[in-house]
Design a protein around this motif. Structure first.
Motif, short mmCIF file in Angstrom:
data_model
loop_
_atom_site.label_atom_id
_atom_site.label_comp_id
_atom_site.label_asym_id
_atom_site.label_seq_id
_atom_site.Cartn_x
_atom_site.Cartn_y
_atom_site.Cartn_z
N THR A 4 -0.66 53.15 62.59
CA THR A 4 -0.36 52.08 63.54
C THR A 4 -0.50 50.74 62.85
O THR A 4 -1.11 50.64 61.78
CB THR A 4 -1.31 52.12 64.74
N THR A 37 -2.33 48.42 63.95
CA THR A 37 -3.76 48.11 64.03
C THR A 37 -4.51 48.76 62.87
O THR A 37 -5.37 48.12 62.25
CB THR A 37 -4.34 48.58 65.38
N GLU A 52 -6.63 46.84 59.90
CA GLU A 52 -8.03 47.13 59.58
C GLU A 52 -8.21 47.48 58.10
O GLU A 52 -9.17 47.03 57.48
CB GLU A 52 -8.54 48.27 60.46
N GLN A 96 -3.71 41.53 62.60
CA GLN A 96 -2.78 42.41 63.31
C GLN A 96 -1.56 41.65 63.80
O GLN A 96 -0.44 42.16 63.75
CB GLN A 96 -3.50 43.10 64.48
N SER A 113 2.27 42.59 62.95
CA SER A 113 3.27 42.73 64.01
C SER A 113 4.51 41.89 63.72
O SER A 113 5.64 42.37 63.86
CB SER A 113 2.66 42.34 65.36
#
Length: 67
Positions: free
Chosen positions: A16, A18, A22, A28, A32
């Motif tokens: 993902t 996210t 991380e 994030q 995106s």
């Protein structure tokens, strides 16, 4: 024209945005924007961090197409 295909790499690796944020340390929201192609410039530190986190080369997700 430069095309960004980061989302394709994430999908291929089953990750993902996210999770990438991380592991890479890139915010994030920035991940995106890159995935959606809403960037006019990329910082080298972000390219480096994303490549390290995904174990890919920049040319695997930053594509150049002649107009």
């Amino acid at each position: 024209m430069i095309r960004l295909e980061l989302q394709r790499i994430l999908d291929k690796q089953g990750l993902t945005q996210t999770a990438l944020a991380e592991t890479s340390g890139v915010r994030q929201a920035r991940i995106s924007h890159i995935c959606r192609g809403y960037v006019e410039r990329l910082e080298l530190k972000h390219i480096d961090a994303i490549c390290k986190a995904l174990d890919v080369e920049p040319w695997e997700w930053i594509m150049y197409e002649k107009d």
